[in-house]
Motif scaffolding. Structure first.
Motif, short mmCIF file in Angstrom:
data_model
loop_
_atom_site.label_atom_id
_atom_site.label_comp_id
_atom_site.label_asym_id
_atom_site.label_seq_id
_atom_site.Cartn_x
_atom_site.Cartn_y
_atom_site.Cartn_z
N PRO A 189 -5.00 17.19 -0.28
CA PRO A 189 -5.36 15.96 0.44
C PRO A 189 -4.24 14.94 0.52
N LEU A 190 -3.35 14.92 -0.46
CA LEU A 190 -2.24 13.97 -0.39
C LEU A 190 -1.32 14.28 0.78
N ALA A 191 -1.38 15.51 1.30
CA ALA A 191 -0.59 15.87 2.48
C ALA A 191 -1.34 15.56 3.77
N PHE A 192 -2.59 15.99 3.87
CA PHE A 192 -3.28 15.87 5.16
C PHE A 192 -4.09 14.59 5.33
N ALA A 193 -4.47 13.93 4.22
CA ALA A 193 -5.39 12.80 4.33
C ALA A 193 -4.69 11.46 4.19
N SER A 194 -3.38 11.43 4.24
CA SER A 194 -2.65 10.17 4.15
C SER A 194 -2.41 9.60 5.55
N GLU A 195 -2.08 8.33 5.61
CA GLU A 195 -1.90 7.66 6.90
C GLU A 195 -0.75 8.25 7.69
N TYR A 196 0.29 8.70 6.99
CA TYR A 196 1.49 9.21 7.66
C TYR A 196 1.58 10.72 7.57
N ASN A 197 0.44 11.40 7.67
CA ASN A 197 0.43 12.85 7.56
C ASN A 197 1.28 13.53 8.65
N TRP A 198 1.34 12.94 9.83
CA TRP A 198 2.13 13.54 10.90
C TRP A 198 3.63 13.44 10.60
N LEU A 199 4.05 12.39 9.89
CA LEU A 199 5.45 12.29 9.48
C LEU A 199 5.74 13.27 8.34
N ILE A 200 4.76 13.48 7.48
CA ILE A 200 4.91 14.49 6.43
C ILE A 200 5.15 15.86 7.08
N ALA A 201 4.38 16.15 8.11
CA ALA A 201 4.57 17.43 8.82
C ALA A 201 5.97 17.50 9.43
N ALA A 202 6.46 16.38 9.95
CA ALA A 202 7.81 16.36 10.53
C ALA A 202 8.86 16.70 9.49
N LEU A 249 11.00 14.56 -1.50
CA LEU A 249 10.74 13.25 -2.09
C LEU A 249 10.16 12.31 -1.03
N GLY A 250 10.69 12.40 0.19
CA GLY A 250 10.14 11.62 1.29
C GLY A 250 8.68 11.95 1.55
N VAL A 251 8.33 13.24 1.44
CA VAL A 251 6.94 13.66 1.62
C VAL A 251 6.06 13.01 0.55
N ILE A 252 6.54 13.01 -0.68
CA ILE A 252 5.76 12.42 -1.77
C ILE A 252 5.54 10.93 -1.54
N ILE A 253 6.59 10.22 -1.12
CA ILE A 253 6.48 8.78 -0.86
C ILE A 253 5.51 8.50 0.28
N LEU A 254 5.64 9.27 1.37
CA LEU A 254 4.77 9.06 2.53
C LEU A 254 3.31 9.35 2.21
N SER A 255 3.06 10.21 1.23
CA SER A 255 1.68 10.63 0.94
C SER A 255 0.81 9.47 0.45
N THR A 256 1.43 8.40 -0.08
CA THR A 256 0.64 7.26 -0.56
C THR A 256 0.96 5.97 0.17
N MET A 257 1.97 5.97 1.05
CA MET A 257 2.27 4.76 1.82
C MET A 257 1.13 4.42 2.77
N GLY A 258 0.83 3.14 2.86
CA GLY A 258 -0.20 2.69 3.79
C GLY A 258 -1.60 2.78 3.23
N LEU A 259 -1.76 3.41 2.08
CA LEU A 259 -3.08 3.47 1.46
C LEU A 259 -3.32 2.24 0.61
#
Length: 409
Positions: free
Chosen positions: A245-258, A293-303
């Motif tokens: 869920p930290l990958a798909f359910a975060s606000e910036y999930n599309w950037l994580i995919a990028a 590391l960017g993926v990890i940071i994005l997973s909680t940004m905006g929450l």
């Protein structure tokens, strides 16, 4: 009714198993041939038309392999075509997508908080993305950009990021990730079906008719095969993302995919370079680590995340500590009203026979035991309830976070 539900579950299992088996076969053969192609060596006694050869040992035997850039002078009687692995991976994946995201669309596909869509509209968008993306990509490849493969890869990356962002505007995060993976896999299989195999058949037909095959067909197929090589690892990540869920359910999930697509490039570049004996680009390790590391940071940004590093200590707290923490009664009521209809010993949500993944959330003891899962899936992220079908409010999620943080004190 019970027998039908059982058969439906077993059908889903069978399709998923087939999908995994064929995907392993496709990815395995793809990676093998990429490594083989890059590792070919020039030797003095190569036959006419041969590009290189390789000696390999496996399973107690030795293999002598040669590659012809166009084709050998004489067509062999027995020729193996590597295509069904790709076709069956896509067919089984598409069947699984229909089973999970079309039949179960109200739970897993449409997010009513993002777009007011009916189920059939969501299904139509789902189906359209698989074809529209391929048409755009194919047009780019045939526009002359094949002479500038680097620019073509950049444009393909832009297309994938735009598709991820667009899907995230209407679908749940889970569905966005899965559909982006399916969209990418469609490009890969379409490359095999519409470009690589037909071009190889043209070469074979020319040889059988005693005509000299045109080398351009091999060049075109090689370009598409290279794209498939770099897209494989991101597709695997996207297909597995619904477990995280930290990958798909975060606000910036599309950037994580990028970023995942970029990691696919760096990882494959390392292996491709090593296979070609062109060096040992260890710099790709550092770049991949930074991207992750960017993926990890994005997973909680905006929450609406509250607390500091000390909050992580609560992860190891016992169920008793969680049950005694301030706010537990409120969270228990929230879970009873928003989650227990599915996560029950006898679920009463239509279409659900057993509690998803065996997680039970009925009693106070259940809630205390599943504290970490509740915190991650419904507090830090909005993974649950799926598509927020029970309308869990922001205040409810904040209460879950407060309760979990209180457990440390």
């Amino acid at each position: 009714m019970y027998e039908m539900i059982m058969m439906w579950d077993w059908l889903g299992f069978a399709i998923r198993w087939l999908h995994v088996i064929t995907a392993i076969a496709w990815i395995g053969s793809s990676f093998y041939f990429i490594a083989l192609d890059l590792g070919l060596r020039k030797v003095p006694d190569l036959p006419v038309g041969a590009h290189g050869e390789e000696w390999q040992v496996h399973g107690g035997g030795f293999y002598h392999i040669r590659k012809f850039l166009v084709a050998p002078e004489n067509m062999p009687d027995h020729l193996i075509w590597f295509k069904w692995e790709s076709y069956m991976t896509w067919i089984s994946g598409f069947a699984l997508l229909m089973l999970v995201y079309w039949v179960g669309g109200e739970l897993y596909l449409i997010d009513a908080n993002k777009a007011d869509l009916s189920l059939w509209q969501g299904i139509a968008i789902s189906a359209a993305t698989l074809s529209i993306g391929w048409l755009i990509y194919d047009r780019l490849c045939k526009s002359g950009l094949s002479e500038n493969p680097t620019l073509l890869m950049v444009l393909l990356f832009v297309l994938l990021v735009a598709m991820g962002w667009g899907l995230n505007q209407v679908f749940t995060g889970r569905a966005m990730m899965l559909h982006l993976g399916a969209f990418t896999a469609t490009i890969m299989t379409a490359n095999v079906f519409f470009i690589i195999i037909p071009n190889q058949k043209i070469v074979v037909a020319d040889l059988k008719a005693s005509r000299t095959p045109d080398a351009k067909y091999g060049k075109i197929a090689k370009l598409r095969s290279t794209h498939n090589n770099y897209l494989t690892l991101p597709v695997v990540f996207l297909m597995l993302s619904n477990h995280y869920p930290l990958a798909f359910a975060s606000e910036y999930n599309w950037l994580i995919a990028a970023l995942v697509f970029l990691m696919g490039v760096t990882i494959r570049h390392y292996f491709n370079t090593c296979h070609a004996r062109a060096g040992n680009p260890t710099w790709t390790w550092a770049v991949t680590a930074l991207l992750f590391l960017g993926v990890i940071i994005l997973s909680t940004m905006g929450l609406e995340y509250e607390g500091d590093e000390e909050e992580q200590a609560a992860l190891s707290g016992s169920a008793l500590v969680m049950a005694q923490a301030d706010g537990f009664e409120e969270v228990h009521e929230i879970v009873m009203g928003r989650c227990s209809m599915c996560h029950a010993r006898e679920p009463f949500w239509d279409g659900i026979r057993t509690a998803p993944k065996g997680v039970l959330l009925e009693t106070e003891a259940d809630v205390a035991l599943q504290a970490q899962a509740i915190y991650l899936h419904s507090g830090v992220t909005d993974a649950m309830p799926p598509a927020n079908v029970t309308f869990m409010e922001a205040e409810d999620r904040a209460a879950i976070r407060r309760w979990f943080r209180n457990a440390e004190g």
